[in-house]
Design a protein around this motif. Structure first.
Motif, PDB file in Angstrom:
ATOM      1  N   ILE A   1       0.997  -1.048   0.016  1.00  0.00           N
ATOM      2  CA  ILE A   1      -0.103   0.102   0.049  1.00  0.00           C
ATOM      3  C   ILE A   1       0.844   1.323  -0.058  1.00  0.00           C
ATOM      4  O   ILE A   1       1.837   1.412   0.816  1.00  0.00           O
ATOM      5  N   TYR A   2       0.918   2.045  -1.082  1.00  0.00           N
ATOM      6  CA  TYR A   2       1.495   3.227  -1.008  1.00  0.00           C
ATOM      7  C   TYR A   2       0.681   4.255  -0.148  1.00  0.00           C
ATOM      8  O   TYR A   2      -0.382   4.780   0.047  1.00  0.00           O
ATOM      9  N   ASN A   3       1.679   4.738   1.119  1.00  0.00           N
ATOM     10  CA  ASN A   3       1.237   5.409   2.278  1.00  0.00           C
ATOM     11  C   ASN A   3       2.426   5.964   2.916  1.00  0.00           C
ATOM     12  O   ASN A   3       3.106   5.408   3.769  1.00  0.00           O
ATOM     13  N   ASN A   4       2.769   7.177   2.210  1.00  0.00           N
ATOM     14  CA  ASN A   4       4.120   8.015   2.835  1.00  0.00           C
ATOM     15  C   ASN A   4       5.443   6.799   2.772  1.00  0.00           C
ATOM     16  O   ASN A   4       6.274   7.081   3.577  1.00  0.00           O
ATOM     17  N   ASN A   5       5.369   5.861   1.714  1.00  0.00           N
ATOM     18  CA  ASN A   5       6.420   5.238   1.628  1.00  0.00           C
ATOM     19  C   ASN A   5       7.008   5.040   0.093  1.00  0.00           C
ATOM     20  O   ASN A   5       7.336   4.014  -0.342  1.00  0.00           O
ATOM     21  N   PHE A   6       7.261   6.192  -0.252  1.00  0.00           N
ATOM     22  CA  PHE A   6       7.425   6.484  -1.777  1.00  0.00           C
ATOM     23  C   PHE A   6       8.839   5.778  -1.863  1.00  0.00           C
ATOM     24  O   PHE A   6       9.053   4.989  -2.924  1.00  0.00           O
ATOM     25  N   ASP A   7       9.962   6.274  -1.116  1.00  0.00           N
ATOM     26  CA  ASP A   7      11.310   5.728  -1.531  1.00  0.00           C
ATOM     27  C   ASP A   7      11.380   4.123  -1.431  1.00  0.00           C
ATOM     28  O   ASP A   7      12.186   3.351  -2.337  1.00  0.00           O
ATOM     29  N   LYS A   8      10.800   3.754  -0.496  1.00  0.00           N
ATOM     30  CA  LYS A   8      10.777   2.174  -0.135  1.00  0.00           C
ATOM     31  C   LYS A   8      10.155   1.505  -1.273  1.00  0.00           C
ATOM     32  O   LYS A   8      10.501   0.336  -1.849  1.00  0.00           O
ATOM     33  N   ILE A   9       9.019   1.865  -1.674  1.00  0.00           N
ATOM     34  CA  ILE A   9       8.236   1.261  -3.018  1.00  0.00           C
ATOM     35  C   ILE A   9       9.171   1.182  -4.374  1.00  0.00           C
ATOM     36  O   ILE A   9       9.304   0.218  -4.940  1.00  0.00           O
TER      37      ILE A   9
ATOM     38  N   ILE B   1      -3.076   1.880  -4.465  1.00  0.00           N
ATOM     39  CA  ILE B   1      -3.326   3.096  -3.744  1.00  0.00           C
ATOM     40  C   ILE B   1      -4.534   3.308  -3.408  1.00  0.00           C
ATOM     41  O   ILE B   1      -5.637   3.484  -4.179  1.00  0.00           O
ATOM     42  N   ASP B   2      -5.177   3.240  -2.134  1.00  0.00           N
ATOM     43  CA  ASP B   2      -6.564   3.112  -1.851  1.00  0.00           C
ATOM     44  C   ASP B   2      -7.099   4.540  -1.272  1.00  0.00           C
ATOM     45  O   ASP B   2      -6.239   5.239  -0.488  1.00  0.00           O
ATOM     46  N   ASN B   3      -7.989   4.996  -1.946  1.00  0.00           N
ATOM     47  CA  ASN B   3      -8.634   6.342  -2.136  1.00  0.00           C
ATOM     48  C   ASN B   3      -7.483   7.379  -2.593  1.00  0.00           C
ATOM     49  O   ASN B   3      -6.837   7.974  -1.800  1.00  0.00           O
ATOM     50  N   LEU B   4      -7.719   7.535  -3.791  1.00  0.00           N
ATOM     51  CA  LEU B   4      -6.992   8.235  -4.697  1.00  0.00           C
ATOM     52  C   LEU B   4      -6.701   9.625  -4.273  1.00  0.00           C
ATOM     53  O   LEU B   4      -5.708  10.120  -4.027  1.00  0.00           O
ATOM     54  N   PHE B   5      -7.711  10.138  -3.768  1.00  0.00           N
ATOM     55  CA  PHE B   5      -7.741  11.798  -3.519  1.00  0.00           C
ATOM     56  C   PHE B   5      -7.584  12.101  -2.241  1.00  0.00           C
ATOM     57  O   PHE B   5      -7.984  13.258  -1.663  1.00  0.00           O
TER      58      PHE B   5
ATOM     59  N   LEU C   1      -3.515  13.381  -2.091  1.00  0.00           N
ATOM     60  CA  LEU C   1      -3.026  13.192  -3.327  1.00  0.00           C
ATOM     61  C   LEU C   1      -1.709  14.067  -3.609  1.00  0.00           C
ATOM     62  O   LEU C   1      -1.743  15.315  -3.373  1.00  0.00           O
ATOM     63  N   ASN C   2      -0.558  13.500  -3.884  1.00  0.00           N
ATOM     64  CA  ASN C   2       0.750  13.977  -4.471  1.00  0.00           C
ATOM     65  C   ASN C   2       0.693  13.634  -5.934  1.00  0.00           C
ATOM     66  O   ASN C   2       0.978  12.872  -6.184  1.00  0.00           O
ATOM     67  N   GLU C   3       0.467  14.868  -6.712  1.00  0.00           N
ATOM     68  CA  GLU C   3       0.136  14.292  -8.295  1.00  0.00           C
ATOM     69  C   GLU C   3       1.764  14.170  -8.810  1.00  0.00           C
ATOM     70  O   GLU C   3       1.819  13.275  -9.507  1.00  0.00           O
ATOM     71  N   GLU C   4       2.803  14.939  -8.434  1.00  0.00           N
ATOM     72  CA  GLU C   4       4.129  14.539  -9.013  1.00  0.00           C
ATOM     73  C   GLU C   4       4.290  13.033  -8.744  1.00  0.00           C
ATOM     74  O   GLU C   4       5.014  12.411  -9.377  1.00  0.00           O
ATOM     75  N   LYS C   5       4.390  12.568  -7.415  1.00  0.00           N
ATOM     76  CA  LYS C   5       4.774  11.260  -6.914  1.00  0.00           C
ATOM     77  C   LYS C   5       3.793  10.203  -7.511  1.00  0.00           C
ATOM     78  O   LYS C   5       4.360   9.260  -7.932  1.00  0.00           O
ATOM     79  N   LEU C   6       2.655  10.649  -7.616  1.00  0.00           N
ATOM     80  CA  LEU C   6       1.855   9.652  -8.395  1.00  0.00           C
ATOM     81  C   LEU C   6       2.204   9.415  -9.827  1.00  0.00           C
ATOM     82  O   LEU C   6       2.222   8.229 -10.386  1.00  0.00           O
ATOM     83  N   PHE C   7       2.493  10.389 -10.398  1.00  0.00           N
ATOM     84  CA  PHE C   7       3.097  10.238 -11.994  1.00  0.00           C
ATOM     85  C   PHE C   7       4.229   9.542 -11.993  1.00  0.00           C
ATOM     86  O   PHE C   7       4.300   8.830 -12.926  1.00  0.00           O
ATOM     87  N   PHE C   8       5.225   9.761 -10.809  1.00  0.00           N
ATOM     88  CA  PHE C   8       6.274   9.198 -11.080  1.00  0.00           C
ATOM     89  C   PHE C   8       6.108   7.584 -10.858  1.00  0.00           C
ATOM     90  O   PHE C   8       6.750   6.859 -11.299  1.00  0.00           O
ATOM     91  N   LEU C   9       5.326   7.062  -9.939  1.00  0.00           N
ATOM     92  CA  LEU C   9       4.910   5.842  -9.485  1.00  0.00           C
ATOM     93  C   LEU C   9       4.243   5.027 -10.711  1.00  0.00           C
ATOM     94  O   LEU C   9       4.610   4.066 -11.220  1.00  0.00           O
ATOM     95  N   ILE C  10       3.389   5.840 -11.337  1.00  0.00           N
ATOM     96  CA  ILE C  10       2.857   5.225 -12.664  1.00  0.00           C
ATOM     97  C   ILE C  10       3.774   4.908 -13.806  1.00  0.00           C
ATOM     98  O   ILE C  10       3.806   3.767 -14.213  1.00  0.00           O
TER      99      ILE C  10
ATOM    100  N   PHE D   1      -7.275  18.294 -11.687  1.00  0.00           N
ATOM    101  CA  PHE D   1      -5.873  17.991 -11.840  1.00  0.00           C
ATOM    102  C   PHE D   1      -5.012  19.116 -12.202  1.00  0.00           C
ATOM    103  O   PHE D   1      -5.430  19.938 -13.081  1.00  0.00           O
ATOM    104  N   GLN D   2      -3.961  19.223 -11.515  1.00  0.00           N
ATOM    105  CA  GLN D   2      -3.152  20.508 -11.842  1.00  0.00           C
ATOM    106  C   GLN D   2      -1.921  19.878 -12.965  1.00  0.00           C
ATOM    107  O   GLN D   2      -1.620  20.583 -13.598  1.00  0.00           O
ATOM    108  N   LEU D   3      -1.596  18.538 -12.832  1.00  0.00           N
ATOM    109  CA  LEU D   3      -0.684  18.080 -13.527  1.00  0.00           C
ATOM    110  C   LEU D   3      -1.638  17.316 -14.778  1.00  0.00           C
ATOM    111  O   LEU D   3      -1.819  16.101 -14.552  1.00  0.00           O
ATOM    112  N   LYS D   4      -1.323  17.975 -16.074  1.00  0.00           N
ATOM    113  CA  LYS D   4      -2.084  17.423 -16.987  1.00  0.00           C
ATOM    114  C   LYS D   4      -1.401  16.114 -17.726  1.00  0.00           C
ATOM    115  O   LYS D   4      -2.392  15.089 -18.088  1.00  0.00           O
TER     116      LYS D   4
END
Length: 210
Positions: A67-75, A84-88, A91-100, A123-126
């Protein structure tokens, strides 16, 4: 009359395969996520309390996902499939974009759950919205009578409340807002009422709640 006080203990809710009830409202989601389980990028959309987290947890166990929950580097370092449970929620759009992009590059699976459709969020990040639109979108539908009664039965059983008069369910269905969240709220009220009265719930007693 002195009101009976009680301790509001939390009950354990099972989120495994055997405790997930499948019917017309969620069979497509169940089939694609659990039975076939061959899609890499999925967005599961459904109303609050509709079983999204339950279904997502089954998917997580089957795919050894984290589960993605403030563990970006570990993932990123472990190359895990991602839930990612409950997208919004936070939401950190830049990190989500990188994860995808990370999942795409490493042929990893990602499941995202959401209570709302993508077009309902600004969304701010198109580039992110473009990526999310390529996902497989799966819906859990609004509840029908069968699943509402099943949810009531399951929640009452977890709270150790026995309903002998099955007409109570029909009585409730005719008088409540027919949403998943409303049923959960109602059962919590019934639980408190049962603990206060220390006796079987009846239609007259339940009328106090609705």
């Amino acid at each position: 009359m002195i009101k009976q006080f009680f301790f509001d203990f939390k009950t354990n809710t099972k989120l495994d395969l055997n405790s997930f009830f499948v019917n017309n409202t969620n069979i497509e989601a169940f089939t694609l996520l659990v039975k076939k389980n061959d899609l890499n990028n999925i967005i599961l959309i459904g109303p609050k309390k509709s079983g999204k987290s339950h279904l997502a947890n089954i998917w997580k166990e089957q795919n050894n996902a984290v589960i993605y929950n403030n563990n970006f580097d570990k993932i990123i370092s472990n190359n895990d499939n991602i839930l990612i449970d409950n997208l919004f929620e936070n939401l950190n759009e830049e990190k989500l974009f990188f994860l995808i992009n990370h999942c795409t590059s490493n042929n990893l699976k990602m499941l995202i759950t959401s209570q709302i459709y993508l077009y309902e969020h600004n969304f701010q990040l198109k580039d992110l919205i473009s990526r999310l639109k390529t996902f497989n979108h799966i819906n859990i539908e609004d509840p029908d009578d069968e699943i509402l009664i099943n949810i009531m039965t399951k929640l009452l059983t977890e709270k150790q409340i026995i309903i002998k008069n099955k007409e109570i369910f029909n009585f409730l269905l005719k008088r409540i807002n027919r949403t998943y969240e409303e049923v959960y709220n109602l059962i919590n009220k019934m639980d408190k009422l049962s603990l206060e009265k220390k006796k079987q719930l009846t239609i007259p007693s339940i009328k106090e709640l609705i």
